[in-house]
Design an enzyme around this catalytic site. Structure first.
Site, PDB file in Angstrom:
ATOM      1  N   SER A 122      68.872 -50.344  10.128  1.00 25.71           N
ATOM      2  CA  SER A 122      69.629 -49.114   9.948  1.00 25.71           C
ATOM      3  C   SER A 122      69.264 -48.121  11.055  1.00 25.71           C
ATOM      4  CB  SER A 122      69.372 -48.561   8.542  1.00 25.71           C
ATOM      5  OG  SER A 122      70.339 -47.593   8.182  1.00 25.71           O
TER       6      SER A 122
ATOM      7  N   HIS B 190      73.809 -53.030   2.231  1.00 28.11           N
ATOM      8  CA  HIS B 190      73.077 -52.403   3.324  1.00 28.11           C
ATOM      9  C   HIS B 190      71.615 -52.846   3.366  1.00 28.11           C
ATOM     10  CE1 HIS B 190      72.581 -49.540   6.528  1.00 28.11           C
ATOM     11  NE2 HIS B 190      71.589 -48.931   5.906  1.00 28.11           N
TER      12      HIS B 190
END
Length: 249
Positions: free
Chosen positions: A96, A229
Site C-alpha cells: 500500500s 486490500h
C-alpha cells in the site's frame, strides 16, 4: 552519512538477524502500519533472507516524533538510514503506501549507483496513477469506518478509544501523504519489478496495478492473489514463496 548498522536501529528493525543471509529484504509498512507487521515474515524468511523492517516515525516507540510530510521525504529519510547496508544485496517490499515509499527508495538507491535485486510493490496503484479519495480528511468516525472496511487494522484496536487516540495522528498523517503522493517523472528503474494485488482490492484496479510496467526496464511480472486490500494476511504462504523464488535466482 549514517554510522554503523547499530546506529540505524531506530529506523531499521532486525527481528531475526541472519548475518549469513544471501539477500536482505527491506520491508515498508502500509499507512498506519509499523515494522512489527513484518515480525512473522522475518522469522519465516530467515536464515536465507534477512528482513530489515522499517519503523516510520510517529508510531509505537517513535510516537512522539513528527510524521513525514510527504512520501518523498520519508523515502529520503529511509535511504539515509540504509547507508550501512548498501554494499549488500538489497531487495525492497512495500505494501500500500509502503509500495510508494519503497519505489522512491529504489529510485534513490539507483541514483546512488546501487541497484536493488528486486522491488515488490503490493496493493498500490502505479506511481503515475495514484488517486486522492479524501479519506485522510474525513471526520474521525468516518475515517475509522473506512479503515474497518479495508480490514487491515485489528478490530480490537479500532474499538479501543485509548488505542485510537494514540494511533489516529499517525494514521491520518500516513493517509494524507499516501493520498496526496505526486509522482515526479524520471527514468525507469533497472531492477526487476513484481507487482502483487488482491483481485478484490477496492483501492487498486488490475489496470492501475499493471501500469507499474512503465516504471522499470528490468523486467515486470504481475502476481494476482485472492482477497482484498490486505490479501497478504491470508495469502502469506504464497507471497513468501514468491519472494523466496525470486531472490533465489
Amino acid at each position: 552519512m549514517t554510522g554503523s548498522k547499530t546506529d540505524t536501529a531506530k529506523w531499521i528493525r532486525r527481528f531475526q538477524p541472519a548475518p549469513e543471509a544471501t539477500a536482505r529484504l527491506v520491508c515498508f509498512p502500509h499507512a498506519g502500519g509499523a515494522a512489527s507487521y513484518y515480525f512473522s515474515v522475518a522469522k519465516r524468511l530467515a536464515p536465507a533472507i534477512e528482513v530489515l523492517a522499517v519503523q516510520y516515525p510517529g508510531r509505537q516507540d517513535r510516537r512522539t516524533e513528527p510524521c513525514a510530510e510527504s512520501v518523498q521525504e520519508l523515502a529520503e529519510q529511509v535511504f539515509a538510514q540504509l547507508e550501512p547496508w548498501r554494499a549488500e544485496p538489497l531487495a525492497l517490499f512495500g505494501h500500500s503506501m509502503g509500495a510508494s515509499v519503497a519505489f522512491e527508495v529504489a529510485r534513490l538507491l539507483e541514483a546512488s549507483g546501487v541497484q536493488p535485486r528486486a522491488l515488490f510493490a503490493s496493493g498500490r496503484t502505479a506511481p503515475a496513477r495514484t488517486r486522492d479519495e479524501g479519506v485522510h480528511a474525513l471526520p474521525d468516525d468516518e475515517f475509522l469506518q473506512a479503515l474497518r472496511e479495508l480490514d487491515g487494522t485489528e478490530s480490537a484496536a479500532l474499538e479501543s478509544q485509548e488505542l485510537m487516540r494514540l494511533a489516529l495522528p499517525a494514521l491520518r498523517a500516513d493517509y494524507r501523504i499516501a493520498e496526496t503522493y505526486a509522482y515526479r517523472p524520471g527514468p525507469p528503474l533497472h531492477c526487476p519489478l513484481h507487482v502483487l494485488l488482491g483481485v478484490d482490492d477496492p483501492k487498486v484496479s488490475e489496470n492501475e496495478a499493471r501500469d507499474w510496467v512503465a516504471h522499470t526496464s528490468g523486467g515486470f511480472r504481475f502476481h494476482p492473489f485472492p482477497g482484498g486490500h490486505f490479501y497478504l494476511n491470508a495469502e502469506s504462504d504464497g507471497v513468501l514463496r514468491l519472494i523466496r523464488e525470486q531472490l533465489a535466482r
